[in-house]
Design a protein around this motif. Structure first.
Motif, mmCIF file in Angstrom:
data_model
loop_
_atom_site.group_PDB
_atom_site.id
_atom_site.type_symbol
_atom_site.label_atom_id
_atom_site.label_comp_id
_atom_site.label_asym_id
_atom_site.label_seq_id
_atom_site.Cartn_x
_atom_site.Cartn_y
_atom_site.Cartn_z
ATOM 1 N N ASN A 189 0.850 -1.187 0.000
ATOM 2 C CA ASN A 189 0.000 0.000 0.000
ATOM 3 C C ASN A 189 0.885 1.236 0.000
ATOM 4 O O ASN A 189 1.886 1.276 0.720
ATOM 5 C CB ASN A 189 -0.887 0.028 1.244
ATOM 6 C CG ASN A 189 -2.069 -0.900 1.105
ATOM 7 O OD1 ASN A 189 -2.701 -0.950 0.052
ATOM 8 N ND2 ASN A 189 -2.364 -1.650 2.150
ATOM 9 N N TYR B 288 0.655 5.726 -0.003
ATOM 10 C CA TYR B 288 -0.265 6.773 0.461
ATOM 11 C C TYR B 288 0.061 8.058 -0.283
ATOM 12 O O TYR B 288 1.148 8.617 -0.107
ATOM 13 C CB TYR B 288 -0.112 6.963 1.981
ATOM 14 C CG TYR B 288 -0.338 5.663 2.714
ATOM 15 C CD1 TYR B 288 -1.598 5.322 3.172
ATOM 16 C CD2 TYR B 288 0.707 4.749 2.880
ATOM 17 C CE1 TYR B 288 -1.815 4.106 3.791
ATOM 18 C CE2 TYR B 288 0.492 3.527 3.493
ATOM 19 C CZ TYR B 288 -0.768 3.212 3.942
ATOM 20 O OH TYR B 288 -0.989 1.997 4.554
ATOM 21 N N GLU C 197 -5.227 5.528 0.221
ATOM 22 C CA GLU C 197 -4.372 4.348 0.361
ATOM 23 C C GLU C 197 -4.516 3.576 -0.936
ATOM 24 O O GLU C 197 -5.637 3.206 -1.311
ATOM 25 C CB GLU C 197 -4.845 3.508 1.548
ATOM 26 C CG GLU C 197 -3.970 2.316 1.805
ATOM 27 C CD GLU C 197 -4.487 1.484 2.981
ATOM 28 O OE1 GLU C 197 -3.733 1.269 3.924
ATOM 29 O OE2 GLU C 197 -5.658 1.068 2.932
#
Lengths: 209, 358
Positions: B84, B86, B97
Motif C-alpha cells: 500500500n 499513500y 491508500e
C-alpha cells in the motif's frame, strides 16, 4: 464502455456550432435538433452518442471516461488541468483570458495586488511567473463589479468583445492567453476507440483549417 | 477480483526469478525530499517518530527498494512487491491508500532485461483483462528532438507531447527548423502497433536525429513478433516521463473499462545515479485500487444464488445443497430475503430438495 463513441458537447451556442462540425465530419444525429429537453441523443448507425453538459463539466466527463471525447474551452483546460489528450484547436469560441482594471487604476508594485477571478489557477500562475505578490479573491460570477465596489484592484477573466468591460468602466491591461474550443479525448478511449477518434480528428482538422 | 489478479501477477513474477520484497509502511521523510519530483504526487503524509525523526507514510515503493539494493558488476537484482502506498489521488484531490504491485530490475541491465520487463508488463495487463494495451515510447527520441527547442520552451513542449497537443507544440517550435517541427508534431500524431509505427518513425526522424533509440526499440520488441502479446503493444511517443529520472523506454498500460492507465513504468538509470548508484534499472507498478471499477461492471448482483430454508430443517441436506450450488457460483443461505441483497436466482430448500422460487 460501449462500442458507441460517447461525445460530451458544451450546452449553449458554442455547442450547437460544435455539433454541426461533428455532423459535417460524418457523425450526424438528427434527433439532437428536435426541440425538447432531452440531454442524451444517439445515432446507432453512425455509432455515436452525444450528450449536452455544462461547458465547465465537459473535461470531467472525458477525464473520468463517461465521455470518450468532448469539446472544452482552453480556459477550463488551463484552470483544472484534466488528464486528457488535447487533440485539436477547433478555432471556435475565440476569446482571450485577460487582466482588466478600472480606467483610472494605477498599479503600485510595492503593494499586494488584489485579483478577483473565477480562474484562480490561471491568475496565480500568471502572476507567479511575473514574481508578483497577489491576493486571489475567488468569485463565481459578475467578476466585473469587484473593482467597482473596491473588492479587488483588477480582475482576470475571459474577454470576448470587451463590451461588458466597457460598460463597467474597465480596460484590458494585459492578455494572458488566447482561448478557443479544443477537441479532447479520454486516455483509454483513445486506445480502444482509436479508429473512430482518428477519423473524427482528421475530418475536423480538415474542416477547421 | 483484486486478490485474484494479485495472486496471478505474484506467481508470474516469481516464475521469472523475481523475489518478493517486503518493506515497512514508514520511511524517513528525507528520502522523498531529495527526490520529490520523482513522486507522482509531491504531497506526503508525515509524522514525528518517538526518536524525533521526521517519518513519512510511504508514497512510493521504488525509492525504498533502490535505497536497500546492492550492486554487483554484471548482475541484476530482481524483486517484486505488493504494497500500500499513500498519496494524493489525482481524481479525488485527497490522500488515498493505494494498493500497488510491481517489480524492479536493477543492475547491469541490457536489452534482454528491457524485453523481459515489457513482457511481464504486458502479461500483467492480460491478467487484469484480455482487452488491454501497452503503450511504449523511448525518451531518447523525444529528448533528442526537444534539445532543438529553446531551453525555456522544453518543459511546456514536454507537456504538449503528453497531451498529444500538436497545435500548441507547433507554436513552441517557432524558430526551429521545419524538419524538427514536423518531426515533433508527426511523432505525437503517430500511434499504432510496432509494425505500423516503427518504419514510419524511422522515415520521419532519419534526417533530424541519431536513430539509435529507434534501433533499440526494434531490438527489444523483436522477440514479441508472432507471439499473442504482440497484439497488446502500441508505440505511442506521447508517453513521457521526467527526464531527470527516466531515460530510454517508458510505458503505460490500459485495460478496456477503466478511464486511465493502470500500469506505468520505465527505465530509470538517472534516478539510480541521483541516489549514488552506478548501475541502471527498469521497473513498473500496477495500480490495483482502480480495478474494483471493473468488478462493478462485471456483476449486476451481490450473489449468484439466494437459498431460502426454514428453521429446523435437515442441516446435513442443507449443507450439501449449499455446497452443490457453491460449485457454480456464490450462494447465500438465509431464512428470509435480506433487505438490499441482490441475487441472480432465488431458490428454496425444502424436504431435502432445492426448487426455484416463482
Amino acid at each position: 464502455m460501449s462500442n458507441m463513441l460517447n461525445v460530451a458537447l458544451p450546452k449553449g451556442r458554442l455547442g450547437e456550432k460544435v455539433y454541426s462540425l461533428f455532423e459535417q465530419a460524418g457523425f450526424p444525429c438528427p434527433s439532437i435538433k428536435e426541440n425538447n429537453r432531452k440531454l442524451i441523443f444517439e445515432n446507432p448507425e453512425a455509432g455515436v452518442r452525444y450528450f449536452w453538459v455544462k461547458p465547465s463539466d465537459v473535461a470531467i466527463y472525458v477525464e473520468r471516461g463517461a465521455a470518450d471525447i468532448g469539446v472544452a474551452g482552453k480556459d477550463i483546460l488551463l484552470e483544472y488541468r484534466p488528464q486528457v489528450y488535447e487533440l485539436l484547436d477547433l478555432k471556435l469560441g475565440k476569446c482571450r483570458m485577460a487582466v482588466a482594471a478600472p480606467k483610472d487604476f494605477r498599479d503600485d508594485p510595492a503593494r499586494t495586488l488584489r485579483v478577483a477571478t473565477k480562474f484562480s489557477r490561471i491568475a496565480s500562475d500568471y502572476y507567479a511567473a511575473l514574481g508578483r505578490d497577489i491576493d486571489i479573491i475567488h468569485l463565481n460570477g459578475s467578476i466585473e463589479i469587484a473593482p467597482i465596489l473596491g473588492l479587488s484592484d483588477v480582475i482576470v477573466d475571459i474577454v470576448e468583445t470587451g463590451t461588458t468591460l466597457k460598460e463597467n468602466n474597465l480596460d484590458v491591461r494585459e492578455t494572458i492567453v488566447p482561448i478557443s474550443a479544443r477537441l479532447i479525448a479520454n486516455h483509454a478511449a483513445f486506445k480502444f476507440k482509436n479508429e473512430s477518434i482518428e477519423k473524427i480528428l482528421q475530418q475536423m482538422a480538415a474542416l477547421t483549417e | 477480483m483484486t486478490e485474484r489478479i494479485l495472486a496471478a501477477v505474484r506467481e508470474l513474477y516469481g516464475r521469472y526469478g523475481y523475489l518478493p520484497y517486503k518493506m515497512s509502511k514508514f520511511e524517513e521523510y528525507d528520502l522523498y525530499v531529495r527526490n520529490k519530483d520523482f513522486l507522482i504526487s509531491d504531497s506526503v503524509i508525515t509524522f514525528t517518530d518517538t526518536n524525533g525523526k521526521l517519518m513519512a507514510l510511504k508514497p512510493d515503493v521504488t525509492l525504498s527498494i533502490i535505497k536497500n539494493s546492492r550492486e554487483q558488476a554484471g548482475c541484476v537484482q530482481k524483486v517484486y512487491y505488493s504494497e500500500n502506498v499513500y498519496r494524493v489521488s489525482n481524481a479525488a484531490h485527497c490522500f488515498k491508500e493505494i494498493l500497488q504491485a510491481g517489480l524492479e530490475c536493477m543492475g547491469d541491465i541490457d536489452d534482454y532485461h528491457l524485453y523481459e520487463v515489457l513482457r511481464l508488463a504486458a502479461e500483467s495487463l492480460r491478467a487484469i483483462a484480455p482487452d488491454c494495451v501497452l503503450d511504449i515510447s523511448h525518451l531518447g527520441i523525444t529528448e533528442a528532438l526537444l534539445n532543438n527547442l529553446p531551453a525555456e520552451n522544453r518543459e511546456a513542449a514536454r507537456v504538449c507531447i503528453g497531451e498529444k497537443n500538436a497545435h500548441e507544440l507547433r507554436r513552441l517550435c517557432e524558430g526551429c527548423s521545419p524538419a524538427v517541427t514536423e518531426a515533433l508534431c508527426g511523432l505525437i500524431s503517430t500511434y499504432g502497433t510496432p509494425a505500423q509505427v516503427l518504419p514510419r518513425l524511422k522515415a520521419l526522424l532519419a534526417d533530424v536525429m541519431d536513430t539509435a533509440p529507434i534501433a533499440q526499440l526494434e531490438r527489444v520488441l523483436a522477440p514479441f513478433a508472432g507471439s499473442d502479446l504482440c497484439d497488446v503493444l502500441r508505440i505511442d511517443c506521447s508517453v513521457v516521463g521526467d527526464s531527470r529520472y527516466y531515460n530510454g523506454l517508458v510505458f503505460k498500460g490500459f485495460v478496456k473499462g477503466l478511464p486511465d492507465s493502470v500500469l506505468s513504468g520505465g527505465q530509470y538509470d538517472k534516478l539510480m545515479q541521483r541516489v549514488g548508484r552506478s548501475s541502471g534499472a527498469v521497473g513498473f507498478a500496477v495500480y490495483l485500487d482502480e480495478l474494483e471499477r471493473l468488478e462493478q461492471t462485471a456483476h449486476g448482483y451481490d450473489v449468484d444464488t439466494l437459498l431460502l430454508y426454514e428453521a429446523g430443517c435437515d442441516l446435513v441436506g442443507l449443507q450439501q445443497a449449499v455446497a452443490t450450488l457453491a460449485k457454480e457460483g456464490s450462494v447465500s443461505a438465509q431464512q428470509q430475503i435480506p433487505d438490499k441483497l441482490t441475487y441472480r436466482q432465488l431458490v428454496h430448500y425444502k424436504n431435502g430438495e432445492v426448487t426455484p422460487c416463482v
